[in-house]
Design a protein around this motif. Sequence first.
Motif, PDB file in Angstrom:
ATOM      1  N   GLY A  52       1.203  -0.994  -0.175  1.00 52.71           N
ATOM      2  CA  GLY A  52      -0.151  -0.033  -0.409  1.00 52.71           C
ATOM      3  C   GLY A  52       0.887   0.874  -0.276  1.00 52.71           C
ATOM      4  N   MET A  53       1.922   0.769  -0.352  1.00 49.91           N
ATOM      5  CA  MET A  53       2.587   2.304   0.373  1.00 49.91           C
ATOM      6  C   MET A  53       3.467   2.637  -1.440  1.00 49.91           C
ATOM      7  SD  MET A  53       4.961   4.635   1.919  1.00 49.91           S
ATOM      8  CE  MET A  53       4.491   4.122   3.338  1.00 49.91           C
ATOM      9  N   PRO A  54       3.483   4.114  -1.634  1.00 56.06           N
ATOM     10  CA  PRO A  54       3.865   4.586  -2.958  1.00 56.06           C
ATOM     11  C   PRO A  54       5.858   4.071  -3.279  1.00 56.06           C
ATOM     12  CG  PRO A  54       2.742   6.169  -2.195  1.00 56.06           C
ATOM     13  CD  PRO A  54       3.137   4.184  -1.293  1.00 56.06           C
ATOM     14  N   GLU A  55       6.190   4.251  -4.138  1.00 54.50           N
ATOM     15  CA  GLU A  55       7.634   3.830  -4.168  1.00 54.50           C
ATOM     16  C   GLU A  55       8.628   4.748  -3.655  1.00 54.50           C
ATOM     17  OE1 GLU A  55       9.856   1.929  -7.665  1.00 54.50           O
ATOM     18  OE2 GLU A  55       8.520   0.544  -7.571  1.00 54.50           O
ATOM     19  N   ALA A  56       9.657   5.072  -3.016  1.00 53.14           N
ATOM     20  CA  ALA A  56      10.202   5.515  -2.205  1.00 53.14           C
ATOM     21  C   ALA A  56      11.863   6.475  -3.470  1.00 53.14           C
ATOM     22  CB  ALA A  56      11.141   5.554  -1.350  1.00 53.14           C
ATOM     23  N   LEU A  57      11.282   7.751  -3.543  1.00 54.81           N
ATOM     24  CA  LEU A  57      12.674   8.206  -4.707  1.00 54.81           C
ATOM     25  C   LEU A  57      13.791   7.789  -4.486  1.00 54.81           C
ATOM     26  CD1 LEU A  57      11.170  11.643  -4.945  1.00 54.81           C
ATOM     27  CD2 LEU A  57      10.575  10.049  -6.520  1.00 54.81           C
ATOM     28  N   PRO A  58      14.564   7.990  -5.481  1.00 49.04           N
ATOM     29  CA  PRO A  58      16.086   7.742  -4.572  1.00 49.04           C
ATOM     30  C   PRO A  58      16.538   8.633  -3.448  1.00 49.04           C
ATOM     31  CG  PRO A  58      16.331   7.317  -6.931  1.00 49.04           C
ATOM     32  CD  PRO A  58      14.538   7.971  -6.587  1.00 49.04           C
ATOM     33  N   GLY A  59      17.435   8.337  -3.121  1.00 54.21           N
ATOM     34  CA  GLY A  59      17.567   8.745  -1.497  1.00 54.21           C
ATOM     35  C   GLY A  59      16.416   8.847  -0.069  1.00 54.21           C
ATOM     36  N   GLU A  60      15.484   9.020  -0.877  1.00 60.68           N
ATOM     37  CA  GLU A  60      14.484  10.050  -0.527  1.00 60.68           C
ATOM     38  C   GLU A  60      13.483   8.751   1.328  1.00 60.68           C
ATOM     39  OE1 GLU A  60       9.642  11.354  -0.652  1.00 60.68           O
ATOM     40  OE2 GLU A  60      10.322   8.932  -1.844  1.00 60.68           O
ATOM     41  N   ALA A  61      14.260   9.941   2.166  1.00 59.57           N
ATOM     42  CA  ALA A  61      14.099   9.322   3.349  1.00 59.57           C
ATOM     43  C   ALA A  61      12.701  10.801   4.721  1.00 59.57           C
ATOM     44  CB  ALA A  61      14.783   9.510   4.668  1.00 59.57           C
ATOM     45  N   ALA A  62      12.591  10.063   5.807  1.00 65.86           N
ATOM     46  CA  ALA A  62      12.059  10.811   6.663  1.00 65.86           C
ATOM     47  C   ALA A  62      13.237  11.121   7.483  1.00 65.86           C
ATOM     48  CB  ALA A  62      10.779   9.867   7.840  1.00 65.86           C
ATOM     49  N   PHE A  63      13.023  12.536   8.449  1.00 69.97           N
ATOM     50  CA  PHE A  63      14.360  12.566   9.500  1.00 69.97           C
ATOM     51  C   PHE A  63      13.011  13.185  10.346  1.00 69.97           C
ATOM     52  CE2 PHE A  63      14.619  16.214   5.060  1.00 69.97           C
ATOM     53  CZ  PHE A  63      16.193  15.534   5.040  1.00 69.97           C
ATOM     54  N   ALA A  64      13.797  12.438  11.731  1.00 73.50           N
ATOM     55  CA  ALA A  64      13.951  12.119  13.185  1.00 73.50           C
ATOM     56  C   ALA A  64      14.559  13.717  13.936  1.00 73.50           C
ATOM     57  CB  ALA A  64      15.233  10.925  13.734  1.00 73.50           C
ATOM     58  N   ALA A  65      13.623  14.573  13.602  1.00 70.49           N
ATOM     59  CA  ALA A  65      14.359  15.989  13.686  1.00 70.49           C
ATOM     60  C   ALA A  65      13.127  16.515  15.274  1.00 70.49           C
ATOM     61  CB  ALA A  65      14.575  16.958  12.635  1.00 70.49           C
ATOM     62  N   SER A  66      12.149  15.910  14.788  1.00 72.60           N
ATOM     63  CA  SER A  66      11.055  16.610  16.054  1.00 72.60           C
ATOM     64  C   SER A  66      10.118  15.793  16.303  1.00 72.60           C
ATOM     65  CB  SER A  66      10.167  17.845  14.942  1.00 72.60           C
ATOM     66  OG  SER A  66       9.567  17.517  14.240  1.00 72.60           O
ATOM     67  N   GLY A  67       9.895  13.893  15.825  1.00 71.30           N
ATOM     68  CA  GLY A  67       8.555  13.763  15.868  1.00 71.30           C
ATOM     69  C   GLY A  67       7.560  14.287  15.157  1.00 71.30           C
ATOM     70  N   GLN A  68       8.299  14.421  14.113  1.00 66.87           N
ATOM     71  CA  GLN A  68       7.085  15.109  13.494  1.00 66.87           C
ATOM     72  C   GLN A  68       6.777  14.724  11.828  1.00 66.87           C
ATOM     73  OE1 GLN A  68       6.761  19.624  14.120  1.00 66.87           O
ATOM     74  NE2 GLN A  68       5.292  19.128  16.356  1.00 66.87           N
ATOM     75  N   CYS A  69       7.382  13.402  11.440  1.00 61.84           N
ATOM     76  CA  CYS A  69       7.602  13.113  10.588  1.00 61.84           C
ATOM     77  C   CYS A  69       6.033  12.412   9.758  1.00 61.84           C
ATOM     78  CB  CYS A  69       8.593  12.773  10.033  1.00 61.84           C
ATOM     79  SG  CYS A  69       9.290  11.133  11.258  1.00 61.84           S
ATOM     80  N   VAL A  70       5.833  12.320  11.193  1.00 57.81           N
ATOM     81  CA  VAL A  70       4.540  11.300  10.725  1.00 57.81           C
ATOM     82  C   VAL A  70       3.568  12.025  11.609  1.00 57.81           C
ATOM     83  CG1 VAL A  70       4.678   9.231  12.157  1.00 57.81           C
ATOM     84  CG2 VAL A  70       3.150   9.561  10.859  1.00 57.81           C
ATOM     85  N   VAL A  71       2.259  12.190  11.369  1.00 58.16           N
ATOM     86  CA  VAL A  71       1.181  12.811  11.959  1.00 58.16           C
ATOM     87  C   VAL A  71      -0.227  12.583  12.065  1.00 58.16           C
ATOM     88  CG1 VAL A  71       2.951  15.019  12.052  1.00 58.16           C
ATOM     89  CG2 VAL A  71       1.279  14.890  10.922  1.00 58.16           C
ATOM     90  N   THR A  72      -0.904  13.201  13.051  1.00 56.80           N
ATOM     91  CA  THR A  72      -2.526  12.142  12.613  1.00 56.80           C
ATOM     92  C   THR A  72      -3.238  14.210  13.074  1.00 56.80           C
ATOM     93  OG1 THR A  72      -2.454  11.412  14.855  1.00 56.80           O
ATOM     94  CG2 THR A  72      -2.038  10.285  13.056  1.00 56.80           C
ATOM     95  N   THR A  73      -4.758  13.637  13.509  1.00 58.43           N
ATOM     96  CA  THR A  73      -5.131  15.061  14.502  1.00 58.43           C
ATOM     97  C   THR A  73      -5.281  14.277  14.974  1.00 58.43           C
ATOM     98  OG1 THR A  73      -7.190  13.841  12.579  1.00 58.43           O
ATOM     99  CG2 THR A  73      -5.840  15.468  11.684  1.00 58.43           C
ATOM    100  N   ARG A  74      -5.248  13.288  15.817  1.00 55.58           N
ATOM    101  CA  ARG A  74      -5.472  13.172  17.395  1.00 55.58           C
ATOM    102  C   ARG A  74      -5.838  14.210  18.347  1.00 55.58           C
ATOM    103  NH1 ARG A  74      -3.254  10.872  22.459  1.00 55.58           N
ATOM    104  NH2 ARG A  74      -1.325  11.308  21.580  1.00 55.58           N
ATOM    105  N   GLY A  75      -6.562  14.900  19.409  1.00 58.05           N
ATOM    106  CA  GLY A  75      -7.049  15.449  19.926  1.00 58.05           C
ATOM    107  C   GLY A  75      -7.636  16.682  18.834  1.00 58.05           C
TER     108      GLY A  75
END
Length: 368
Positions: A183-206
């Motif tokens: 269910g996940m699209p292919e990543a681009l070459p070199g693509e990544a997420a940044f573990a910089a602030s805990g906000q590389c994945v978010v929802t609308t919880r709350g």
Amino acid sequence: MRRTLTTLRTLAAALCGTALVLTGTAAAPAQAAGKALAPAWELRDSGSDARFRGLAAVSRTTAWAAGTKGTVLLTRDRGRSWRNVSPPGAGTLEFRDVEAFDARRAVVLAIGEGEASRVFRTDDGGTTWTETFRNADPKAFYDCLAFFDARHGIALGDPVDGRFRVLATGDGGRSWRVLPASGMPEALPGEAAFAASGQCVVTTRGRSGGPDAWIATGGAASSRVLHSADRGRTWTVTGAPVPAGDPARGVFGLAFRDRAHGLAVGGDYRAGQPSERAAAVSGDGGETWNASARPPGAYRSGVAWLPRSRTTALAVGPTGSDATTDGGRTWRAFDTGSYDTVDCAPDGGCWAAGEKGRLARLTARSGR
């Protein structure tokens, strides 16, 4: 919630250059003297020198912070004191995210290759912890996590075999499973997420709740935002106007106030490097993004909407903090302190965290 609503309105007024009048006794003398009050971060002594990139605002009085050297802190008194509730034996781990449900229940994520990526949960305010996930795949590296409600959540990992990896839980983080990559699209070459602030994945919880989640990416030829409407099982992807083209550049943090209205911040995290177009906005759930007309002047890693506001949000980074009062179209600097992440509680309490043990609450100071 009268106090929260008044604070939100007056913060917006301050950023527009008018007098800020906070409820309570502290603001009245300044108002009477004709002094303007401006939003500012009020540093709190954490008693730690860890770098805190994980932050969970529970309320105006209660917040959790997670950082380097396996450190987890908890305050229940507006940050006047912080209790070290770190999991035993976690001193070599790098905590980069924490999600809290209240003052007793929280889930923290440690990042790194292989077994360095782990998840812990506490149900007693950090008195005891249970390790609920340890990564056994040497190719996997987890970055951040988010919850849809008290039971359902996901954790995001960098691409494995060409696709981002997602963990899911249906029992509040007590157990985890890897979701199918189909269910996940292919990543681009070199693509990544940044573990910089805990906000590389978010929802609308709350806020509005629901099954929606968003992923921020960078490091590739272009920045992208991925969206799931089914708790992480399937994803769509679109480009974002935040510059990329380098492993140090891209979208670092996201915030959605509902399933339609989102903010993205990022840039180039290297000190001294320019970060043009460091913010973007979406009004259609992340299907399209527009660059902010006046973005922050430098790289920003964290962003948060003020609760019960349709237009006001905060962004933070190592060189300062900015606020918007028009839904992310324009940003204005209000603080020069170094912070990596920001979070606001449902009751309006906003907190920031960063390097060298920096933890702060949003307050107001006399502008003249």
